[in-house]
Write a protein that holds these residues in place. Structure first.
Motif, PDB file in Angstrom:
ATOM      1  N   TYR A  85       7.457  12.644 -45.403  1.00 39.09           N
ATOM      2  CA  TYR A  85       6.141  12.485 -46.012  1.00 39.09           C
ATOM      3  C   TYR A  85       5.911  13.499 -47.135  1.00 39.09           C
ATOM      4  O   TYR A  85       5.389  13.174 -48.207  1.00 39.09           O
ATOM      5  N   LEU A  86       6.333  14.755 -46.905  1.00 36.62           N
ATOM      6  CA  LEU A  86       6.135  15.792 -47.919  1.00 36.62           C
ATOM      7  C   LEU A  86       6.940  15.506 -49.175  1.00 36.62           C
ATOM      8  O   LEU A  86       6.484  15.771 -50.296  1.00 36.62           O
ATOM      9  N   VAL A  87       8.144  14.998 -49.020  1.00 34.59           N
ATOM     10  CA  VAL A  87       8.956  14.654 -50.199  1.00 34.59           C
ATOM     11  C   VAL A  87       8.245  13.604 -51.042  1.00 34.59           C
ATOM     12  O   VAL A  87       8.136  13.718 -52.275  1.00 34.59           O
ATOM     13  N   GLN A  88       7.737  12.577 -50.383  1.00 32.00           N
ATOM     14  CA  GLN A  88       7.072  11.507 -51.124  1.00 32.00           C
ATOM     15  C   GLN A  88       5.788  12.005 -51.789  1.00 32.00           C
ATOM     16  O   GLN A  88       5.481  11.634 -52.919  1.00 32.00           O
ATOM     17  N   ARG A  89       5.049  12.868 -51.108  1.00 34.06           N
ATOM     18  CA  ARG A  89       3.773  13.311 -51.639  1.00 34.06           C
ATOM     19  C   ARG A  89       3.916  14.372 -52.716  1.00 34.06           C
ATOM     20  O   ARG A  89       3.246  14.337 -53.752  1.00 34.06           O
ATOM     21  N   ASP A  90       4.802  15.366 -52.496  1.00 32.49           N
ATOM     22  CA  ASP A  90       4.891  16.498 -53.421  1.00 32.49           C
ATOM     23  C   ASP A  90       5.865  16.262 -54.565  1.00 32.49           C
ATOM     24  O   ASP A  90       5.627  16.712 -55.680  1.00 32.49           O
ATOM     25  N   VAL A  91       6.975  15.596 -54.299  1.00 28.96           N
ATOM     26  CA  VAL A  91       7.993  15.377 -55.338  1.00 28.96           C
ATOM     27  C   VAL A  91       7.759  14.052 -56.048  1.00 28.96           C
ATOM     28  O   VAL A  91       8.011  13.928 -57.245  1.00 28.96           O
ATOM     29  N   GLN A  92       7.288  13.043 -55.311  1.00 28.98           N
ATOM     30  CA  GLN A  92       7.060  11.701 -55.840  1.00 28.98           C
ATOM     31  C   GLN A  92       8.297  11.169 -56.577  1.00 28.98           C
ATOM     32  O   GLN A  92       8.242  10.846 -57.768  1.00 28.98           O
ATOM     33  N   PRO A  93       9.436  11.091 -55.885  1.00 25.73           N
ATOM     34  CA  PRO A  93      10.674  10.659 -56.556  1.00 25.73           C
ATOM     35  C   PRO A  93      10.650   9.169 -56.872  1.00 25.73           C
ATOM     36  O   PRO A  93       9.995   8.370 -56.203  1.00 25.73           O
ATOM     37  N   LEU A  94      11.385   8.824 -57.931  1.00 23.64           N
ATOM     38  CA  LEU A  94      11.567   7.407 -58.241  1.00 23.64           C
ATOM     39  C   LEU A  94      12.469   6.746 -57.206  1.00 23.64           C
ATOM     40  O   LEU A  94      12.300   5.575 -56.873  1.00 23.64           O
ATOM     41  N   SER A  95      13.440   7.506 -56.719  1.00 25.80           N
ATOM     42  CA  SER A  95      14.337   7.027 -55.666  1.00 25.80           C
ATOM     43  C   SER A  95      14.966   8.248 -55.005  1.00 25.80           C
ATOM     44  O   SER A  95      14.876   9.370 -55.526  1.00 25.80           O
TER      45      SER A  95
END
Length: 423
Positions: A156-166
Motif C-alpha cells: 500500500y505504501l509503495v502505491q501511495r508514496d511512489v505511485q509507480p507506473l508499473s
C-alpha cells in the motif's frame, strides 16, 4: 568574498574568507580577522546534513518551523527536513495529533528516504471510541474497515508514496532474532494494558518500479504493525442476523498501529552502494524533546478548540431555545388573537340576530342615517310597510317614506340603507 573598509585610508578590503590576516591593497595596513567573532561568516544550513547525528528541523513556513522533532544521522551535504505526515492518511486518537515525517535526499537526487512515526487507527465497525475522542484530532484520525498485515501495508505504501507506473516485488525480508525480541517486548507492554489479542509483525519488502518520469527505481519499504483487541470480541456464525447482532452488542475495541514506516527510493543499482548510509540513518533515528513539545502544544490547541466548540454549541442551543420560546409565544399570541376575533364575530352575529328579531316583533325596519339627527345618531326606525326611507340632508330631522313605489324627493333628500340588524 566579503568587502570591508580600511580604517586608515578608507580603501576597500577584500577578504576571501581564508586565513586570519587581510592587507589593504592601497596603504598596506594589515588587519587580524577573528573567525569566531566575524559576523559575516556564513552560518551552517540547518537543512543540510553534517555527517553526524543532528536534529532534523521542521520545514520553513510551518507553524513549528525550526524545531527538531527527530534526531538521526544526516549524511554530509544531504537535504534533510521534518514535517507533519499528511492528514489524509494519518492521525491518532491516543493523544498523538502530530505524526512526524522525516525526509532525506542525496545531493544528486538519486536517493530519497522517508521515515514516519507511530500512528494508530481503529476499526470502523467494532470501535466503541467516544465521539469526542474523534473530535480531538480534528478528523485527521482515520477509521479503517480491514487492517493490513505488514506485507500488505508495504504494498500500500509503495502505491501511495511512489505511485509507480508499473513494478514488481523483488524479495521479502522476515524478522530476525533482535526483531522477535522487540515483538515480545511489545506483546508484554500491551498485555499489561489489558489487551487480550496482540499480533506484532515486521516486514521489509523490496520492489523494482518504473516511476512517473519513466526511470527505473529500487524501493525498499520497512514497517512494523500491531493488531490489538481489548474486550469481548463479536460472536461468529449464526448467519447474517447473528453476525449483525454480534457486532451490535460486542464491546471489542480493535486498534491497528503502525509503529513506524521507513521508505527508501533509489536509482536502479544504487541501493547496495548506499546501504551503509541507509542503515546508519535507520538505526540512529530517535524522537527528540521538541516532538513532545509540538504534541503538547497541539493537544492544548485542540483542547482549547474543543472548549470553544462546546461553548459555541451551548450558545447555539441557548439561542435555539430562546428562538423556540419566541416561536411558542408568537404562536400563542396569534392563536389568542384569532380566538378573540372569532368571539367578537360570534358576539356581533348574536347581536345582529337579536336586533333583527326585535325589529320583527316590533314590526319596524332600521336604517342608517345619512347624518346625525332625529332619534339615535346613526340609526332610525320606520314602519315595515314603508319600502323606501329618505332623509333631508339640510334638515336631518325631516324624513320621507314611500310604499310600493320609488320616489325622487329631490336633491335635498338621500335614500337610507337598511341596517339588517347590524348596529
Amino acid at each position: 568574498m566579503i568587502n570591508l573598509k580600511c580604517q586608515q585610508c578608507g580603501a576597500a578590503l577584500h577578504w576571501d574568507g581564508q586565513g586570519n590576516v587581510v592587507q589593504c591593497g592601497y596603504c598596506g595596513a594589515e588587519y587580524l580577522i577573528h573567525p569566531r567573532r566575524e559576523k559575516f561568516r556564513k552560518k551552517a544550513d540547518p537543512y543540510k546534513g553534517t555527517g553526524t547525528v543532528q536534529g532534523i528541523p521542521i520545514v520553513q513556513g510551518n507553524d513549528c518551523s525550526g524545531l527538531c522533532p527527530i534526531q538521526s544521522y544526516a549524511p554530509q551535504g544531504w537535504s534533510v527536513c521534518c514535517r507533519q505526515a499528511p492528514d489524509d492518511y494519518y492521525g491518532d486518537h491516543m493523544g498523538n495529533p502530530f505524526v512526524v515525517q522525516a525526509e532525506y535526499e542525496s545531493p544528486d537526487h538519486s536517493v530519497f528516504i522517508v521515515y514516519r512515526g507511530t500512528n494508530i487507527y481503529t476499526d470502523r465497525k467494532l470501535s466503541r471510541i467516544p465521539l469526542m475522542k474523534q473530535i480531538d484530532v480534528l478528523g485527521s484520525y482515520l477509521r479503517i474497515g480491514t487492517p493490513f498485515d505488514a506485507e500488505q501495508y508495504c504494498d500500500y505504501l509503495v502505491q501511495r508514496d511512489v505511485q509507480p507506473l508499473s513494478g514488481q516485488k523483488i524479495r521479502i525480508e522476515e524478522a530476525d532474532a533482535a526483531e522477535l525480541n522487540r515483538q515480545r517486548t511489545i506483546y508484554n507492554q500491551y498485555a499489561s494494558q489489558g489487551f487480550q489479542q496482540i499480533t506484532s509483525e515486521w516486514k521489509r519488502v523490496f520492489y523494482s518500479v518504473l516511476d512517473q518520469t519513466q526511470r527505473r527505481k529500487t524501493v525498499s519499504v520497512e514497517t512494523r504493525v500491531n493488531d490489538l483487541h481489548k474486550g469481548q470480541q463479536p460472536m461468529s456464525g449464526g448467519g447474517f442476523f447473528g453476525q449483525l447482532m454480534g457486532q451490535m452488542f460486542s464491546n471489542d475495541e480493535h486498534y491497528w498501529e503502525t509503529q513506524y514506516e521507513f521508505i527508501v527510493v533509489t536509482d536502479e543499482g544504487k541501493y547496495e552502494s548506499t546501504l551503509p548510509i541507509i542503515q546508519k540513518i535507520n538505526e540512529s533515528i530517535r524522537e527528540a524533546p521538541d516532538l513532545d513539545r509540538i504534541r503538547q502544544s497541539l493537544i492544548q490547541y485542540l483542547q482549547n478548540l474543543r472548549n470553544q466548540t462546546a461553548m459555541a454549541i451551548h450558545q447555539q442551543e441557548m439561542a435555539s431555545w430562546d428562538r423556540r420560546q419566541q416561536i411558542l409565544q408568537d404562536t400563542h399570541n396569534y392563536t389568542t388573537g384569532v380566538m378573540h376575533e372569532m368571539n367578537a364575530n360570534t358576539a356581533a352575529t348574536h347581536e345582529r340576530v337579536a336586533n333583527m328579531h326585535s325589529e320583527m316583533i316590533r314590526e319596524v325596519n332600521t336604517y342608517h342615517t345619512a347624518s346625525p339627527g332625529y332619534g339615535r345618531p346613526d340609526v332610525v326606525e320606520a314602519d315595515i310597510r314603508w319600502d323606501h326611507v329618505y332623509q333631508n340632508t339640510n334638515d336631518p330631522d325631516q324624513f320621507a317614506a314611500t310604499e310600493n313605489i320609488w320616489l325622487d324627493p329631490g336633491v335635498d333628500f338621500e335614500e337610507l340603507k337598511r341596517t339588517k340588524g347590524n348596529y
